[in-house]
Design a protein around this motif. Sequence first.
Motif, short mmCIF file in Angstrom:
data_model
loop_
_atom_site.label_atom_id
_atom_site.label_comp_id
_atom_site.label_asym_id
_atom_site.label_seq_id
_atom_site.Cartn_x
_atom_site.Cartn_y
_atom_site.Cartn_z
N HIS A 159 -20.91 12.09 -15.40
CA HIS A 159 -19.69 11.86 -14.61
C HIS A 159 -18.44 12.12 -15.43
O HIS A 159 -17.46 12.71 -14.94
CB HIS A 159 -19.68 10.43 -14.07
CG HIS A 159 -20.57 10.23 -12.88
ND1 HIS A 159 -20.15 10.40 -11.59
CD2 HIS A 159 -21.88 9.89 -12.80
CE1 HIS A 159 -21.14 10.16 -10.75
NE2 HIS A 159 -22.21 9.86 -11.46
N MET A 160 -18.46 11.69 -16.69
CA MET A 160 -17.30 11.90 -17.54
C MET A 160 -17.11 13.38 -17.86
O MET A 160 -16.00 13.91 -17.77
CB MET A 160 -17.46 11.08 -18.83
CG MET A 160 -17.44 9.57 -18.59
SD MET A 160 -18.15 8.62 -19.95
CE MET A 160 -16.94 8.89 -21.23
N ALA A 161 -18.18 14.06 -18.22
CA ALA A 161 -18.10 15.47 -18.58
C ALA A 161 -17.63 16.32 -17.41
O ALA A 161 -16.84 17.26 -17.58
CB ALA A 161 -19.45 15.97 -19.08
N PHE A 162 -18.09 15.99 -16.20
CA PHE A 162 -17.71 16.78 -15.03
C PHE A 162 -16.19 16.73 -14.83
O PHE A 162 -15.56 17.77 -14.56
CB PHE A 162 -18.43 16.25 -13.80
CG PHE A 162 -18.35 17.17 -12.60
CD1 PHE A 162 -19.05 18.36 -12.58
CD2 PHE A 162 -17.58 16.83 -11.50
CE1 PHE A 162 -18.98 19.22 -11.48
CE2 PHE A 162 -17.51 17.67 -10.39
CZ PHE A 162 -18.21 18.87 -10.38
N GLN A 163 -15.61 15.57 -14.98
CA GLN A 163 -14.15 15.44 -14.84
C GLN A 163 -13.41 16.19 -15.94
O GLN A 163 -12.44 16.91 -15.68
CB GLN A 163 -13.75 13.97 -14.90
CG GLN A 163 -14.26 13.11 -13.77
CD GLN A 163 -13.99 11.65 -14.05
OE1 GLN A 163 -12.84 11.19 -14.03
NE2 GLN A 163 -15.04 10.89 -14.34
N ILE A 164 -13.88 16.02 -17.18
CA ILE A 164 -13.21 16.67 -18.30
C ILE A 164 -13.32 18.19 -18.18
O ILE A 164 -12.35 18.93 -18.38
CB ILE A 164 -13.83 16.22 -19.64
CG1 ILE A 164 -13.70 14.70 -19.80
CG2 ILE A 164 -13.13 16.92 -20.81
CD1 ILE A 164 -14.60 14.14 -20.90
N PHE A 165 -14.52 18.68 -17.84
CA PHE A 165 -14.73 20.12 -17.72
C PHE A 165 -13.82 20.71 -16.63
O PHE A 165 -13.25 21.78 -16.80
CB PHE A 165 -16.19 20.44 -17.41
CG PHE A 165 -17.13 20.29 -18.58
CD1 PHE A 165 -16.80 19.52 -19.68
CD2 PHE A 165 -18.37 20.92 -18.58
CE1 PHE A 165 -17.66 19.38 -20.75
CE2 PHE A 165 -19.24 20.79 -19.64
CZ PHE A 165 -18.89 20.02 -20.73
N ARG A 166 -13.72 20.01 -15.50
CA ARG A 166 -12.84 20.49 -14.42
C ARG A 166 -11.40 20.57 -14.91
O ARG A 166 -10.69 21.54 -14.63
CB ARG A 166 -12.92 19.57 -13.21
CG ARG A 166 -14.21 19.66 -12.40
CD ARG A 166 -14.13 18.83 -11.14
NE ARG A 166 -13.32 19.48 -10.12
CZ ARG A 166 -12.24 18.94 -9.56
NH1 ARG A 166 -11.81 17.75 -9.91
NH2 ARG A 166 -11.58 19.60 -8.62
N ALA A 167 -10.97 19.54 -15.65
CA ALA A 167 -9.59 19.52 -16.13
C ALA A 167 -9.32 20.68 -17.09
O ALA A 167 -8.31 21.39 -16.94
CB ALA A 167 -9.31 18.19 -16.81
N ILE A 168 -10.22 20.89 -18.05
CA ILE A 168 -9.99 21.94 -19.04
C ILE A 168 -10.23 23.32 -18.43
O ILE A 168 -9.55 24.29 -18.79
CB ILE A 168 -10.86 21.72 -20.29
CG1 ILE A 168 -10.62 20.30 -20.85
CG2 ILE A 168 -10.54 22.76 -21.35
CD1 ILE A 168 -9.17 19.97 -21.14
N CYS A 169 -11.16 23.42 -17.49
CA CYS A 169 -11.34 24.68 -16.77
C CYS A 169 -10.07 25.04 -16.01
O CYS A 169 -9.65 26.21 -15.97
CB CYS A 169 -12.53 24.57 -15.82
SG CYS A 169 -13.03 26.13 -15.05
#
Length: 401
Positions: free
Chosen positions: A181-191
């Motif tokens: 859940h944490m990685a999905f949010q971070i990845f979306r933000a940096i993507c």
Amino acid sequence: MSRTQPPPRHPPFVPHVQCSMQPEDDSLRLESASLGESAVTADDDGVKRSHKGESCENDEEGHLVYHIGLVMNERYEVVSTLGAGAFGKVVECIDRHRDEHVAVKIVRNIDCFREVAKSEIAVLEEINSLDDDNRFACVRMLDWFEHEGHICIVFELLGLSTFEFLRRNQFLPFSVEQIRHMAFQIFRAICFLHRNKLTHTDLKPENILFVSSEYDDKMVKKCVLSVVDFGTATFDHEHHESLVSTRHYRAPEVILDLGWNQSCDVWSLGCVLMEFYLDIHSSRKEHLAMMEKVLGPIPVHLLKQTRKQHYVHNEHLNWDRQSSSDNYIRKHCKPLKKYMQRKSEEERQLFDLLSCMLEYDVSRRITLEEALWHPFFSPMRPQKHQLRYNCYCSSDIIRGG
């Protein structure tokens, strides 16, 4: 004081300014927990104890000497100190206009730090305009102003950094489900940043904050995150400083001085996820030796291209296998997949994703847009939401052109 307009980022753009301190000094970074809660208290941070209305001054290092109750810009009343770092301090304030609590970063009144602050303001204004409905997990700048020669940036008040949360929990790792859940949010933000031609360059647990850090039984109640600290964020067209990222999250192409692009953020996030999974907390050559122990030998073609030829001997990393450092590495480092604790399917998927992110060769390293479609994130994309997610990948992530 009247608000002045920051210089535009592109083009013309604000060049990155070299400060007197070396980038290798991790204290150059203001710990991002300072945008939320912090272990630093107002009793031990050097805050001037004085009556309201007393004039302000700078200390010998250019920090603003302030007091609880100080009102800045006729609006922001200081109530406590949240954190401190090399380029300034962050205080919690009451916004008298909105009657809400905010975090205000007070930058040192020194030219190089002022230039970095202007650069960060310009990036944050760009992010706000591209993500006007706040869909991506990047911290919101609410305002900025100058006070007694200090640039002050106003942010939403957030919770603990992921690093501080781990520290307070004796570095008890996050569960694989929490990491997903944490990685999905971070990845979306940096993507989102990457699609808009921006590289963060300093991703680490200290720069990833919980929006709210309330927790029960050492488990955070809501894994909602925000990425902070855009002081060294760089647009694709801008000059790229040769040395970026905090050491433990620094990509091999940066260490080897091969030049870098957005892919260095991917490497940093791979290191961050490993730290979330288990507590893995180094001269730069030692860092490379640790990489080789975990990921295998650095490809010869990269060693041939490096400008740091003192790192190379006979097409291999120039490393003393008899040194005490090598003994430490052999004792504490092992191949990546041997860190897997339970060997469940979800952990197998996580480590497959990590191996794609921690790829030496930038041309072979996964992008974050590709990573979001990795099987590890399948539970985040129920079939009924696939169409909506498709639309997000093709359009929502890039705004304003």
